[in-house]
Design a protein around this motif. Structure first.
Motif, PDB file in Angstrom:
ATOM      1  N   VAL A  73      35.053  48.583  39.064  1.00  0.00           N
ATOM      2  CA  VAL A  73      36.406  47.929  39.035  1.00  0.00           C
ATOM      3  C   VAL A  73      36.862  48.323  37.748  1.00  0.00           C
ATOM      4  O   VAL A  73      36.171  48.411  36.743  1.00  0.00           O
ATOM      5  N   SER A  74      38.177  48.513  37.560  1.00  0.00           N
ATOM      6  CA  SER A  74      38.866  49.100  36.401  1.00  0.00           C
ATOM      7  C   SER A  74      40.311  48.718  36.453  1.00  0.00           C
ATOM      8  O   SER A  74      40.820  48.038  37.427  1.00  0.00           O
ATOM      9  N   ASP A  75      40.951  48.652  35.180  1.00  0.00           N
ATOM     10  CA  ASP A  75      42.141  48.271  35.052  1.00  0.00           C
ATOM     11  C   ASP A  75      43.051  49.465  34.490  1.00  0.00           C
ATOM     12  O   ASP A  75      42.777  50.274  34.176  1.00  0.00           O
ATOM     13  N   ASN A  76      44.479  49.031  34.370  1.00  0.00           N
ATOM     14  CA  ASN A  76      45.527  50.095  33.992  1.00  0.00           C
ATOM     15  C   ASN A  76      45.510  50.223  32.544  1.00  0.00           C
ATOM     16  O   ASN A  76      46.411  50.779  32.155  1.00  0.00           O
ATOM     17  N   HIS A  77      44.774  49.641  31.855  1.00  0.00           N
ATOM     18  CA  HIS A  77      44.496  49.561  30.416  1.00  0.00           C
ATOM     19  C   HIS A  77      43.067  50.467  29.751  1.00  0.00           C
ATOM     20  O   HIS A  77      43.069  50.247  28.650  1.00  0.00           O
ATOM     21  N   GLY A  78      42.538  50.994  30.713  1.00  0.00           N
ATOM     22  CA  GLY A  78      41.507  51.771  30.247  1.00  0.00           C
ATOM     23  C   GLY A  78      40.256  51.235  30.348  1.00  0.00           C
ATOM     24  O   GLY A  78      39.204  52.039  30.042  1.00  0.00           O
ATOM     25  N   THR A  79      39.962  49.911  30.829  1.00  0.00           N
ATOM     26  CA  THR A  79      38.561  49.398  30.985  1.00  0.00           C
ATOM     27  C   THR A  79      37.830  49.893  32.382  1.00  0.00           C
ATOM     28  O   THR A  79      38.781  49.563  33.347  1.00  0.00           O
ATOM     29  N   ALA A  80      36.812  50.179  32.388  1.00  0.00           N
ATOM     30  CA  ALA A  80      36.166  50.589  33.867  1.00  0.00           C
ATOM     31  C   ALA A  80      34.778  49.703  33.771  1.00  0.00           C
ATOM     32  O   ALA A  80      34.074  49.951  32.672  1.00  0.00           O
ATOM     33  N   ASP A  81      34.362  49.143  34.850  1.00  0.00           N
ATOM     34  CA  ASP A  81      33.039  48.467  34.688  1.00  0.00           C
ATOM     35  C   ASP A  81      32.404  48.893  36.034  1.00  0.00           C
ATOM     36  O   ASP A  81      32.993  48.485  37.234  1.00  0.00           O
ATOM     37  N   THR A  82      31.130  49.255  36.014  1.00  0.00           N
ATOM     38  CA  THR A  82      30.315  49.556  36.981  1.00  0.00           C
ATOM     39  C   THR A  82      29.477  48.335  37.303  1.00  0.00           C
ATOM     40  O   THR A  82      28.776  47.820  36.260  1.00  0.00           O
ATOM     41  N   TYR A  91      27.646  42.337  43.834  1.00  0.00           N
ATOM     42  CA  TYR A  91      27.886  42.954  42.796  1.00  0.00           C
ATOM     43  C   TYR A  91      28.667  42.245  41.737  1.00  0.00           C
ATOM     44  O   TYR A  91      29.828  41.465  42.029  1.00  0.00           O
ATOM     45  N   GLN A  92      28.206  42.310  40.597  1.00  0.00           N
ATOM     46  CA  GLN A  92      28.842  41.439  39.297  1.00  0.00           C
ATOM     47  C   GLN A  92      29.290  42.510  38.133  1.00  0.00           C
ATOM     48  O   GLN A  92      28.423  43.220  37.665  1.00  0.00           O
ATOM     49  N   THR A  93      30.419  41.958  37.635  1.00  0.00           N
ATOM     50  CA  THR A  93      31.160  42.588  36.586  1.00  0.00           C
ATOM     51  C   THR A  93      30.165  42.333  35.140  1.00  0.00           C
ATOM     52  O   THR A  93      29.607  41.385  35.147  1.00  0.00           O
ATOM     53  N   ALA A  94      30.474  43.264  34.202  1.00  0.00           N
ATOM     54  CA  ALA A  94      29.808  42.787  33.075  1.00  0.00           C
ATOM     55  C   ALA A  94      30.599  42.799  31.753  1.00  0.00           C
ATOM     56  O   ALA A  94      30.452  42.214  30.821  1.00  0.00           O
ATOM     57  N   LYS A  95      31.859  43.693  31.662  1.00  0.00           N
ATOM     58  CA  LYS A  95      32.644  43.437  30.735  1.00  0.00           C
ATOM     59  C   LYS A  95      34.102  43.382  30.993  1.00  0.00           C
ATOM     60  O   LYS A  95      34.810  43.126  30.094  1.00  0.00           O
ATOM     61  N   LEU A  96      34.605  43.299  32.221  1.00  0.00           N
ATOM     62  CA  LEU A  96      35.959  43.212  32.477  1.00  0.00           C
ATOM     63  C   LEU A  96      36.592  41.927  32.214  1.00  0.00           C
ATOM     64  O   LEU A  96      35.724  40.793  32.431  1.00  0.00           O
ATOM     65  N   GLN A  97      37.702  41.786  31.634  1.00  0.00           N
ATOM     66  CA  GLN A  97      38.211  40.442  31.586  1.00  0.00           C
ATOM     67  C   GLN A  97      39.660  40.589  32.242  1.00  0.00           C
ATOM     68  O   GLN A  97      40.555  41.321  31.949  1.00  0.00           O
ATOM     69  N   GLY A  98      39.977  39.733  33.268  1.00  0.00           N
ATOM     70  CA  GLY A  98      41.342  39.479  33.632  1.00  0.00           C
ATOM     71  C   GLY A  98      42.182  39.137  32.977  1.00  0.00           C
ATOM     72  O   GLY A  98      42.274  38.239  32.248  1.00  0.00           O
ATOM     73  N   THR A  99      43.548  39.662  33.089  1.00  0.00           N
ATOM     74  CA  THR A  99      44.693  39.368  32.271  1.00  0.00           C
ATOM     75  C   THR A  99      46.021  39.577  33.243  1.00  0.00           C
ATOM     76  O   THR A  99      45.989  40.432  33.892  1.00  0.00           O
ATOM     77  N   PRO A 100      46.655  38.399  33.077  1.00  0.00           N
ATOM     78  CA  PRO A 100      47.916  38.424  33.949  1.00  0.00           C
ATOM     79  C   PRO A 100      48.741  39.521  33.338  1.00  0.00           C
ATOM     80  O   PRO A 100      49.028  39.853  32.230  1.00  0.00           O
ATOM     81  N   GLY A 101      49.540  40.363  34.610  1.00  0.00           N
ATOM     82  CA  GLY A 101      50.127  41.483  34.119  1.00  0.00           C
ATOM     83  C   GLY A 101      49.528  42.900  34.211  1.00  0.00           C
ATOM     84  O   GLY A 101      50.159  43.996  34.146  1.00  0.00           O
ATOM     85  N   THR A 103      47.161  45.589  36.351  1.00  0.00           N
ATOM     86  CA  THR A 103      46.595  46.048  37.709  1.00  0.00           C
ATOM     87  C   THR A 103      45.393  46.385  37.919  1.00  0.00           C
ATOM     88  O   THR A 103      44.956  47.078  36.547  1.00  0.00           O
ATOM     89  N   TYR A 104      44.600  45.947  38.863  1.00  0.00           N
ATOM     90  CA  TYR A 104      43.219  46.131  38.655  1.00  0.00           C
ATOM     91  C   TYR A 104      42.869  47.078  40.039  1.00  0.00           C
ATOM     92  O   TYR A 104      43.447  46.942  41.181  1.00  0.00           O
TER      93      TYR A 104
END
Length: 264
Positions: A73-82, A91-101, A103-104
């Protein structure tokens, strides 16, 4: 527990009280497909994606989890989480943080096949308050305290919502409550919940802001559930989806507003 129904009463000049949308999908049970259930919120993680397979909605048992997949799972600001495997298709994320505005983007590789999806996380207005109206009971109605949710929809049509309801920390899982703002755009609204609580009960409500593909998934599933006469044991094989390559289910990014009150 009585069936939960949400009646929207918007403060509009014409006194409109609700709307109903029907999205028709022919119900089939003979297909077996990958099912994706993924939710990213603005609450602290980790977030979970579940992979499983469909079974006919008349079959007994829960759907089997799909293990051994590569899920990113990744976002449009450069974070990618395996995502790491935690068992039974989870399957569980390790570092991603959801932010309004933001795109994931979702990607899963299962037995050599690749499945993708994306979801935009809209903002959601905070729930203003929870109040309770006491009713003595009568025909088709229990005695007790009936909750009312108060909230304001932001101006501009195209807002979509889903609700989760917890009573004394227990999620009521058999109800799908999804809304759009077609009739109360930009107004202060009230959601009357048709079940009774007692003094000392605690009610927690989660209001999710969702995008249109997620709304269409949930409203279509609700229509199919009503046609089938009750909740599904598993997701029907022809449910709508925002997942590519023939998979079904949903990958959704949602901002969440949470409010909890005790009946006093």
């Amino acid at each position: 527990m009585n069936k939960i129904l949400l009646y929207l009463l918007a403060l509009l000049p014409l006194g409109l009280s609700g709307c109903e949308e029907v999205i028709d999908y022919e119900l089939r049970t003979d297909d077996t497909k990958l099912v994706v259930e993924g939710l990213i919120t603005n609450q602290p993680g980790p977030y979970t994606v579940r992979l499983s397979t469909t079974k006919g909605y008349l079959e007994d048992g829960t759907t089997p989890g799909v293990n051994g997949a590569l899920v990113v799972v990744s976002d449009n600001h450069g974070t990618a989480d395996t995502l790491r495997t935690v068992g039974d298709g989870l399957y569980q994320t390790a570092k991603l943080q959801g932010t309004p505005g933001y795109t994931y983007y979702f990607k899963a590789v299962v037995n050599g096949a690749t499945y993708t999806a994306q979801s935009f996380m809209p903002t959601v207005s905070p729930i203003d308050s929870l109040t309770f109206e006491y009713k003595q009971g009568g025909h088709m109605e229990d005695e007790g305290y009936y909750p009312i949710i108060h909230f304001r929809d932001p101006a501009g049509k195209g807002n979509y919502y889903r609700w989760n309801v917890y009573i004394n920390d227990v999620l009521e899982p058999d109800e799908l409550a999804v809304l759009n703002d077609d009739i109360y755009d930009g107004n202060y609204g009230h959601a009357n919940m048709q079940f009774a609580l007692e003094k000392g009960d605690r009610l927690k409500v989660e209001l999710y802001g969702i995008d249109k593909p997620a709304y269409e998934f949930w409203i279509a599933l609700l229509n199919q559930q009503n046609a089938a006469g009750g909740p599904f044991e598993s997701t029907p094989a022809n449910a709508p989806s925002n997942i590519s390559n023939g998979a079904i289910g949903y990958f959704v990014a949602s901002a969440v507003s949470v409010l909890e009150e005790e009946v006093r």
